[in-house]
Design an enzyme around this catalytic site. Sequence first.
Site, PDB file in Angstrom:
ATOM      1  N   ASP A 208     -12.653 -13.776  60.377  1.00  0.00           N
ATOM      2  CA  ASP A 208     -13.403 -13.545  59.145  1.00  0.00           C
ATOM      3  C   ASP A 208     -13.478 -14.839  58.350  1.00  0.00           C
ATOM      4  O   ASP A 208     -12.854 -15.835  58.704  1.00  0.00           O
ATOM      5  CB  ASP A 208     -12.734 -12.449  58.311  1.00  0.00           C
ATOM      6  CG  ASP A 208     -11.306 -12.811  57.932  1.00  0.00           C
ATOM      7  OD1 ASP A 208     -11.121 -13.471  56.892  1.00  0.00           O
ATOM      8  OD2 ASP A 208     -10.369 -12.456  58.683  1.00  0.00           O
ATOM      9  N   ASP A 210     -12.454 -15.029  55.129  1.00  0.00           N
ATOM     10  CA  ASP A 210     -11.676 -14.796  53.923  1.00  0.00           C
ATOM     11  C   ASP A 210     -12.644 -14.329  52.832  1.00  0.00           C
ATOM     12  O   ASP A 210     -13.745 -13.857  53.134  1.00  0.00           O
ATOM     13  CB  ASP A 210     -10.875 -16.049  53.531  1.00  0.00           C
ATOM     14  CG  ASP A 210      -9.611 -15.705  52.756  1.00  0.00           C
ATOM     15  OD1 ASP A 210      -8.853 -14.838  53.231  1.00  0.00           O
ATOM     16  OD2 ASP A 210      -9.382 -16.290  51.694  1.00  0.00           O
TER      17      ASP A 210
END
Length: 289
Positions: A208, A210
């Site tokens: 991902d 973040d």
Amino acid sequence: MTVLGIIGGSGLYEIAGLQNAEWRSVETPFGAPSDALFTGTLDGLQLVFLPRHGRGHVHTPSSVPYKANICALKQLGVTDIVSLSATGSFREDMPPGDFVMVDQFIDRTFAREKSFFGPGCVAHVSVAHPTCKRLSAMVSDAARQSGANVHDGGTYLAMEGPQFSTLAESRLYREVWNCDVIGMTNMPEAKLAREAEICYAPVAMVTDFDCWHPDHDAVEVADIVRTLMGNADRARSTVVHLAKGLAAQRDVCPCGCDRALETALITAPEARDPEFVKKLQPIAGRVLN
């Protein structure tokens, strides 16, 4: 002799061609590891797999028994550790699905014991360069052979967790501290591996962006798991290619990882606690005896 240890998710040991496979329970002076260890042989190389969070993911990043994990690997003769873990990315050019060969850390964990040593036998190892360049280069090559997009070098921000970052934290780590990835498990793992004189190469598998990214304002566990499943096949393939490349006959590590304790012990021999020294034998017996 080279023995390769793999720390990561529960499914990493599901590798075709693994021979003499068995689960082994290991007790250490530092307690029980996260789970039993799965051992086997691949292309003549002995492998030891350790599910970091235990099968079924029963340990939080803070409750992982890091000292017992590293000690258990040491007791089974592991000379080289490849640590695979899910991370968030602070870089547009390190998107989900990419692998980052981490070579530096900023340790922001605070609720974990970070050393095998302590009162009764004090030691200070250098972690200026906390990963093994030799092993990391070999893992990088193996990951590329598996089809992964690999970045050589990167700074890993180790946070305590289990919550993900606030937006302010994410911006600090990205914009001010210039970190590349963020995770919760490589510290104190890397420090303990150095104390145990085991070569250590961490692979950050990006899941991902973040929460700093305008299109990813919150990290969702479901998204992470979905990306992890995609990374799992490449991770297993990386292990297979690495096993083919690692020599069964081990040479001295050019980085000095396997000799880290030779100048680290500071407590005078006559002042060392005999019971504590006994506890340290699996880790430091080479220099204590």
